[in-house]
Design a protein around this motif. Structure first.
Motif, PDB file in Angstrom:
ATOM      1  N   LYS A  56      21.854  48.143  39.233  1.00  0.00           N
ATOM      2  CA  LYS A  56      23.246  47.910  38.807  1.00  0.00           C
ATOM      3  C   LYS A  56      24.164  47.718  40.009  1.00  0.00           C
ATOM      4  N   THR A  57      23.957  48.553  41.040  1.00  0.00           N
ATOM      5  CA  THR A  57      24.794  48.455  42.249  1.00  0.00           C
ATOM      6  C   THR A  57      24.604  47.101  42.928  1.00  0.00           C
ATOM      7  N   LYS A  58      23.303  46.678  42.976  1.00  0.00           N
ATOM      8  CA  LYS A  58      23.042  45.371  43.569  1.00  0.00           C
ATOM      9  C   LYS A  58      23.750  44.278  42.799  1.00  0.00           C
ATOM     10  N   ASP A  59      23.740  44.423  41.478  1.00  0.00           N
ATOM     11  CA  ASP A  59      24.446  43.417  40.663  1.00  0.00           C
ATOM     12  C   ASP A  59      25.943  43.385  40.998  1.00  0.00           C
ATOM     13  N   GLU A  60      26.508  44.595  41.129  1.00  0.00           N
ATOM     14  CA  GLU A  60      27.946  44.666  41.472  1.00  0.00           C
ATOM     15  C   GLU A  60      28.224  44.064  42.840  1.00  0.00           C
ATOM     16  N   ILE A  61      27.281  44.341  43.800  1.00  0.00           N
ATOM     17  CA  ILE A  61      27.474  43.765  45.156  1.00  0.00           C
ATOM     18  C   ILE A  61      27.436  42.256  45.105  1.00  0.00           C
ATOM     19  N   VAL A  62      26.463  41.755  44.304  1.00  0.00           N
ATOM     20  CA  VAL A  62      26.363  40.299  44.163  1.00  0.00           C
ATOM     21  C   VAL A  62      27.642  39.731  43.561  1.00  0.00           C
ATOM     22  N   LYS A  63      28.153  40.444  42.535  1.00  0.00           N
ATOM     23  CA  LYS A  63      29.378  40.001  41.885  1.00  0.00           C
ATOM     24  C   LYS A  63      30.552  40.013  42.854  1.00  0.00           C
ATOM     25  N   THR A  64      30.605  41.106  43.645  1.00  0.00           N
ATOM     26  CA  THR A  64      31.704  41.228  44.632  1.00  0.00           C
ATOM     27  C   THR A  64      31.617  40.115  45.676  1.00  0.00           C
ATOM     28  N   GLU A  65      30.390  39.830  46.112  1.00  0.00           N
ATOM     29  CA  GLU A  65      30.227  38.746  47.098  1.00  0.00           C
ATOM     30  C   GLU A  65      30.642  37.408  46.512  1.00  0.00           C
ATOM     31  N   ASP A  66      30.316  37.227  45.224  1.00  0.00           N
ATOM     32  CA  ASP A  66      30.731  35.980  44.580  1.00  0.00           C
ATOM     33  C   ASP A  66      32.262  35.868  44.552  1.00  0.00           C
ATOM     34  N   GLU A  67      32.914  37.015  44.177  1.00  0.00           N
ATOM     35  CA  GLU A  67      34.387  37.006  44.140  1.00  0.00           C
ATOM     36  C   GLU A  67      34.960  36.757  45.521  1.00  0.00           C
ATOM     37  N   ALA A  68      34.375  37.393  46.577  1.00  0.00           N
ATOM     38  CA  ALA A  68      34.865  37.188  47.956  1.00  0.00           C
ATOM     39  C   ALA A  68      34.733  35.729  48.349  1.00  0.00           C
ATOM     40  N   ALA A  69      33.576  35.136  47.975  1.00  0.00           N
ATOM     41  CA  ALA A  69      33.376  33.720  48.304  1.00  0.00           C
ATOM     42  C   ALA A  69      34.425  32.861  47.623  1.00  0.00           C
ATOM     43  N   GLN A  70      34.711  33.211  46.368  1.00  0.00           N
ATOM     44  CA  GLN A  70      35.731  32.463  45.633  1.00  0.00           C
ATOM     45  C   GLN A  70      37.103  32.606  46.294  1.00  0.00           C
ATOM     46  N   THR A  71      37.415  33.872  46.713  1.00  0.00           N
ATOM     47  CA  THR A  71      38.702  34.120  47.382  1.00  0.00           C
ATOM     48  C   THR A  71      38.811  33.318  48.670  1.00  0.00           C
ATOM     49  N   GLU A  72      37.721  33.273  49.456  1.00  0.00           N
ATOM     50  CA  GLU A  72      37.726  32.501  50.707  1.00  0.00           C
ATOM     51  C   GLU A  72      37.972  31.022  50.419  1.00  0.00           C
ATOM     52  N   GLU A  73      37.414  30.549  49.358  1.00  0.00           N
ATOM     53  CA  GLU A  73      37.638  29.144  49.009  1.00  0.00           C
ATOM     54  C   GLU A  73      39.116  28.902  48.676  1.00  0.00           C
ATOM     55  N   GLU A  74      39.699  29.860  47.923  1.00  0.00           N
ATOM     56  CA  GLU A  74      41.120  29.717  47.585  1.00  0.00           C
ATOM     57  C   GLU A  74      41.993  29.772  48.827  1.00  0.00           C
ATOM     58  N   VAL A  75      41.640  30.708  49.758  1.00  0.00           N
ATOM     59  CA  VAL A  75      42.417  30.806  51.018  1.00  0.00           C
ATOM     60  C   VAL A  75      42.326  29.505  51.798  1.00  0.00           C
ATOM     61  N   ALA A  76      41.105  28.996  51.905  1.00  0.00           N
ATOM     62  CA  ALA A  76      40.913  27.744  52.640  1.00  0.00           C
ATOM     63  C   ALA A  76      41.729  26.629  52.003  1.00  0.00           C
ATOM     64  N   LYS A  77      41.750  26.600  50.677  1.00  0.00           N
ATOM     65  CA  LYS A  77      42.512  25.584  49.974  1.00  0.00           C
ATOM     66  C   LYS A  77      44.014  25.724  50.253  1.00  0.00           C
ATOM     67  N   THR A  78      44.480  26.998  50.235  1.00  0.00           N
ATOM     68  CA  THR A  78      45.908  27.262  50.516  1.00  0.00           C
ATOM     69  C   THR A  78      46.284  26.823  51.932  1.00  0.00           C
ATOM     70  N   GLU A  79      45.394  27.121  52.900  1.00  0.00           N
ATOM     71  CA  GLU A  79      45.657  26.723  54.283  1.00  0.00           C
ATOM     72  C   GLU A  79      45.743  25.199  54.403  1.00  0.00           C
ATOM     73  N   GLU A  80      44.879  24.522  53.665  1.00  0.00           N
ATOM     74  CA  GLU A  80      44.934  23.062  53.700  1.00  0.00           C
ATOM     75  C   GLU A  80      46.270  22.566  53.150  1.00  0.00           C
TER      76      GLU A  80
END
Length: 453
Positions: free
Chosen positions: A47-71
């Motif tokens: 379960k913890t691994k699943d949550e970590i995977v989910k968190t990493e997915d959300e972080a990746a999504q956030t980084e994409e949004e930040v990159a988009k905002t910077e552009e």
């Protein structure tokens, strides 16, 4: 073996085996429990691994949004820079057009002015040529004739201006008569120009010393000023008492002529001629009598006589100097006056000049100059200072002013030029009457300090 030892029917071996089985069973239960906990822990890990995977997915999504905002920010900045460039370009275009219009306008104005100047020059040249032609036709020596005419006209105008009546001095007198010594301000022969006197009825020494005039006497003072200015056309106005300094501003408000009622009016010039650590001696008839005038002197002359720089010297203790309006015995008083000045110089070696405040001290001025070897200023030098501003200097410049013949135009007697009603005895209702009419009875003073000014 007894019968009591075989009640349970079990042997020791059986007991041991039973115990082992129980321990095995217990161990198996614990093993099962441990396995269950291990399975549970494994589930939690999954379960913890699943949550970590989910968190990493959300972080990746956030980084994409930040990159988009910077552009988007970069794009916005580029648009802003482009907008600024367009604004600058627009301003340059506008300024260029305005400057072109200004230059064009100035060129047009300059051209118009140039054309006007050319027209004026042409007109002046034509007028000049015409005048030259007329002059050449009418005269063979135009330069000499023109010069003679101009010089003659200027000479006539200057002669008319400088041939006016020689400068004269007006002197306001207290309501008191006494026989003045030569050198006293009330002796007309003291001066090298015409002087005119006018007594102020009711202005006694006591009133003058108080610094306060009654309404009647103030009116008589104004009448005296008007008489000297309008009827005698004097060049300046002074007075025969140093305490007249109290009325300096009052008289000044009545006339446009220079007013210098006290010898102390020349004090600013004297003090400014020397450094601040050099002292000035002020000699007066009575040192105590000068005390009430300190604030007035500071106001009118800008000099603080309370400072150490000004040394007040009273002459009330000089043998023979009875400064009460009587005729001063100059010969008798001279040694005492000289000695007093020399004593002060001995005490104050940095003293550089003497100012005689009393109008009866000028007869001693020459002796003081001789023995002290320092400048001495008095009521006469005060009057001369203002009068020389209107007198002709025969050594240079124009010399067409009317010369003084050395004789006073007016042989003044006390009370002269007053109306008959002004010579009547003064009353409480009208103090503007002549209080003193002869030398039979001298002025009575209230105390030792009430001495002549």
């Amino acid at each position: 073996m007894s019968e009591g030892g075989s009640n349970s029917g079990e042997t020791p071996v059986d007991v041991v085996e039973t115990t082992k089985e129980e321990e095995v069973s217990k161990t198996e239960e614990e093993t099962v429990k441990t396995k269950e906990e291990a399975v549970k822990t494994k589930d939690e890990i999954v379960k913890t691994k699943d949550e970590i995977v989910k968190t990493e997915d959300e972080a990746a999504q956030t980084e994409e949004e930040v990159a988009k905002t910077e552009e988007e920010v970069v794009k916005t900045e580029e648009e802003a820079a482009q907008t600024e460039e367009e604004i600058v370009k627009t301003e340059e275009v506008v300024e260029g057009k305005e400057e072109e219009e200004i230059v064009k306008t100035e060129e047009v104005g300059a051209k118009e002015e140039e054309e006007e100047v050319v027209e004026e020059v042409v007109e002046k040249e034509e007028d000049a040529e015409q005048e030259e032609t007329i002059k050449e036709e009418n005269t063979t020596n135009k330069n000499e004739i023109s010069t003679d005419i101009v010089a003659s006209k200027e000479k006539e105008e200057m002669i008319d201006y400088f041939s006016a009546t020689p400068p004269s001095l007006g002197i306001l007198r207290l309501d008191h008569d006494y026989p003045p010594a030569l050198g006293d301000i009330n002796n007309a022969e003291t001066f090298t120009y015409n002087v005119y006197y006018r007594v102020v009825p009711g202005l006694t020494f006591e009133m003058c010393k108080s610094g306060k005039l009654s309404k009647d006497v103030q009116e008589k003072l104004f009448e005296a000023v008007d008489y000297l200015e309008k009827e005698k056309d004097v060049s300046g106005i002074t007075a025969d008492c140093g305490f007249m300094m109290f009325f300096q501003s009052l008289v000044r408000s009545r006339t446009k002529k220079p007013v210098f009622l006290s010898p102390l009016t020349q004090l600013p010039a004297v003090t400014s001629a020397y450094s601040e650590n050099e002292k000035i001696i002020i000699m007066t008839s009575n040192g105590k009598s000068l005390e009430p005038m300190r604030d007035l002197i500071r106001k009118e002359c800008g000099v603080d006589t309370q400072q150490e720089r000004c040394i007040i010297v009273g002459c009330e203790d000089v043998d023979g100097f009875e400064a009460v309006g009587e005729k001063v015995d100059v010969a008798k008083c001279t040694p005492g006056i000289i000695q007093k000045a020399m004593d002060i110089l001995q005490e104050h070696p940095t003293a550089r000049a003497i100012v005689l405040e009393s109008t009866e001290l000028p007869p001693f001025a020459d002796a003081l100059r001789f023995y002290t070897r320092i400048p001495v200023y008095d009521a006469i030098t005060n009057a001369n200072f203002f009068m020389t501003g209107l007198q002709d200097n025969e050594r240079f410049g124009m010399n067409n002013m009317e010369k003084w013949d050395g004789k006073q135009k007016e042989n003044y007697t006390f009370g002269q030029n007053l109306a008959e009603d002004e010579k009547e005895n003064p009353t409480e209702e009208d103090t503007g009457k002549l209080a003193n009419k002869s030398r039979v009875v001298p002025i009575e003073v209230e105390d030792e300090d009430d001495v002549w000014c």
